[in-house]
Design an enzyme around this catalytic site. Structure first.
Site, PDB file in Angstrom:
ATOM      1  N   THR A  11      21.031 -27.134 -10.071  1.00  0.00           N
ATOM      2  CA  THR A  11      19.602 -27.180  -9.732  1.00  0.00           C
ATOM      3  C   THR A  11      18.792 -26.091 -10.446  1.00  0.00           C
ATOM      4  OG1 THR A  11      20.071 -25.801  -7.810  1.00  0.00           O
ATOM      5  CG2 THR A  11      20.014 -28.178  -7.445  1.00  0.00           C
ATOM      6  N   CYS A 129      21.361 -16.248 -24.648  1.00  0.00           N
ATOM      7  CA  CYS A 129      20.432 -17.092 -25.414  1.00  0.00           C
ATOM      8  C   CYS A 129      19.847 -16.379 -26.634  1.00  0.00           C
ATOM      9  CB  CYS A 129      19.318 -17.601 -24.512  1.00  0.00           C
ATOM     10  SG  CYS A 129      18.553 -16.336 -23.498  1.00  0.00           S
ATOM     11  N   SER A 159      10.935 -18.098 -20.106  1.00  0.00           N
ATOM     12  CA  SER A 159      11.917 -18.881 -19.342  1.00  0.00           C
ATOM     13  C   SER A 159      13.312 -18.262 -19.412  1.00  0.00           C
ATOM     14  CB  SER A 159      11.951 -20.344 -19.809  1.00  0.00           C
ATOM     15  OG  SER A 159      12.311 -20.412 -21.167  1.00  0.00           O
ATOM     16  N   ARG A 247       9.467  -9.246 -25.250  1.00  0.00           N
ATOM     17  CA  ARG A 247       9.080 -10.462 -24.515  1.00  0.00           C
ATOM     18  C   ARG A 247       7.674 -10.852 -24.944  1.00  0.00           C
ATOM     19  NH1 ARG A 247      12.867 -13.209 -21.760  1.00  0.00           N
ATOM     20  NH2 ARG A 247      13.513 -11.315 -20.707  1.00  0.00           N
ATOM     21  N   HIS A 254      13.080 -18.866 -28.004  1.00  0.00           N
ATOM     22  CA  HIS A 254      13.174 -17.499 -28.495  1.00  0.00           C
ATOM     23  C   HIS A 254      13.041 -17.520 -30.021  1.00  0.00           C
ATOM     24  CE1 HIS A 254      14.229 -16.176 -24.611  1.00  0.00           C
ATOM     25  NE2 HIS A 254      15.512 -15.877 -24.759  1.00  0.00           N
ATOM     26  N   ASN A 327      15.688 -21.612 -26.139  1.00  0.00           N
ATOM     27  CA  ASN A 327      16.621 -20.752 -25.401  1.00  0.00           C
ATOM     28  C   ASN A 327      17.315 -21.468 -24.257  1.00  0.00           C
ATOM     29  OD1 ASN A 327      13.740 -20.451 -24.580  1.00  0.00           O
ATOM     30  ND2 ASN A 327      14.606 -19.348 -22.852  1.00  0.00           N
TER      31      ASN A 327
HETATM   32  C1  2RA Z   1      16.315 -13.488 -21.399  1.00  0.00           C
HETATM   33  N1  2RA Z   1      18.336 -13.619 -22.668  1.00  0.00           N
HETATM   34  O1  2RA Z   1      15.687 -14.073 -22.273  1.00  0.00           O
HETATM   35  C2  2RA Z   1      17.784 -13.519 -21.365  1.00  0.00           C
HETATM   36  C3  2RA Z   1      18.301 -14.536 -20.437  1.00  0.00           C
HETATM   37  N2  2RA Z   1      19.718 -14.458 -20.353  1.00  0.00           N
HETATM   38  O2  2RA Z   1      15.792 -12.837 -20.510  1.00  0.00           O
END
Ligand code: 2RA
Length: 349
Positions: A11, A129, A159, A247, A254, A327
């Protein structure tokens, strides 16, 4: 007989993508059993066009299962993957719990499929990822040129932090849309207030030089994962690797900039040829026509997309390039499905 598959964490964000991928790919599985926390038991999810009821995670849930794909937090995998193995299943685990265990292979089928066969613990790990979003392209270049050093920066989608990250970005985007915010110091921060979610700073109209948890000497866990996992997958325990993880306000996909130095001199034409022929890679590199990969175009697709390939101006052995990879697909669910298919092929002999 077709092997029976369990999806643990069916889920979750990656679990849902995995069910879609299992529905699209060749139907090699007998039963597909969906397992999740007791909280989600009884829910019905669609896989291969059929409604399947989710069962609660328990020892009995693994009865008769040949392959179990785990997409759950590290501590849940650490506890339950060995249980699945004790019940006779081969586990493909997408958590960080086993990736660096020397008795657990870390497998990317395009690069090191052969390592999946040697698994003393009955567990195969799926890389993080961020590593997965660049390693297929890098592995193809490495096979030809021999990589000797890697310097990367990531541009990671929200995500990667799960549903909470996606909800946070959407809420913050609503808070700033149609305003003049973003021109004065601190105005975005004031507008989003305490809705930072899983991020240490506003993620709307911003970039945040942080992903993961704080490790020694200022490195983040994500940066160390890129280093350690790339070394293990390429079988180069001493490869110099430096990563900076950032980020960005993207929902899914990504991106990374890569500076890769090789043993041999490189050319852009040669790199193009290698990348264009590499399984799992799509080359889109024509800046004069505005052609390069972007997350908005790559999301929802399976391959690693590569563009902006240049030879370093000061080093004929080094290449610069930009990669994008979904990702949740190649970065997680797709690679898990591919590794599961390797194991299924083996089980069928
Ligand atoms: C992220 N790589 O993007 C991590 C998730 N495992 O936060």
């Amino acid at each position: 007989a077709k092997p029976h598959l369990a999806v643990v964490g069916a889920t979750g964000a990656v679990g849902s993508v995995l069910l879609g991928i299992l529905s699209e790919r060749a139907d090699i599985w007998g039963e597909i059993r969906l397992i999740a926390s007791p909280r989600s038991a009884g829910r019905k999810l669609t896989v291969r066009g059929e409604q399947v009821e989710v069962v609660a995670l328990s020892e009995e849930a693994f009865d008769g299962i040949d392959v179990a794909m785990f997409d759950v937090p590290d501590e849940v995998s650490a506890q339950w993957a060995p249980v699945a193995v004790s019940k006779g299943a081969v586990v493909v685990d997408n958590s960080g719990a086993f990736r660096m265990d020397p008795d657990v292979p870390l497998v990317v089928p395009e690069i090191n499929a052969h390592t999946a066969r040697v698994r003393p613990r009955g567990i195969i790990a799926n890389p993080n990822c961020t590593t997965l979003s660049m390693i297929v392209a890098l592995g193809a270049l490495h096979a030809e040129y021999g990589v000797s050093e890697l310097i990367v920066s990531s541009y990671q989608a929200v995500s990667g932090t799960g549903k909470a990250g996606v909800d946070t970005l959407r809420a913050q985007l609503s808070a700033v849309s149609g305003t003049e915010l973003g021109c004065a110091p601190g105005d975005v921060r004031r507008a989003v207030g305490d809705t930072l979610g899983p991020f240490p700073a506003p993620i709307a109209l911003n970039v945040v030089p942080w992903a993961g948890s704080l490790q020694e000497d200022g490195w983040s866990s994500e940066e160390l994962k890129i280093r350690n996992e790339s070394r293990k997958i390429l079988g180069m325990p001493d490869l110099p690797v430096t990563a900076t993880c950032v980020r960005v306000p993207v929902i899914t996909t990504h991106s990374l900039t890569v500076h890769a130095r090789f043993e041999n001199e490189v050319t852009v034409a040669g790199a193009h040829e290698i990348l264009a022929a590499a399984p799992g890679v799509v080359l889109t590199d024509d800046p004069a026509e505005g052609e390069y990969p972007t997350p908005a175009d790559v999301v929802g697709t399976d391959p690693t997309w590569v563009g902006r390939v240049r030879r370093s101006l000061d080093d004929p052995r080094a290449l610069e390039f930009f990669v994008c990879g979904d990702n949740l697909r190649k970065g997680a669910a797709l690679n898990t499905a591919q590794v599961g298919e390797l194991v299924a092929g083996e089980l069928r002999g």
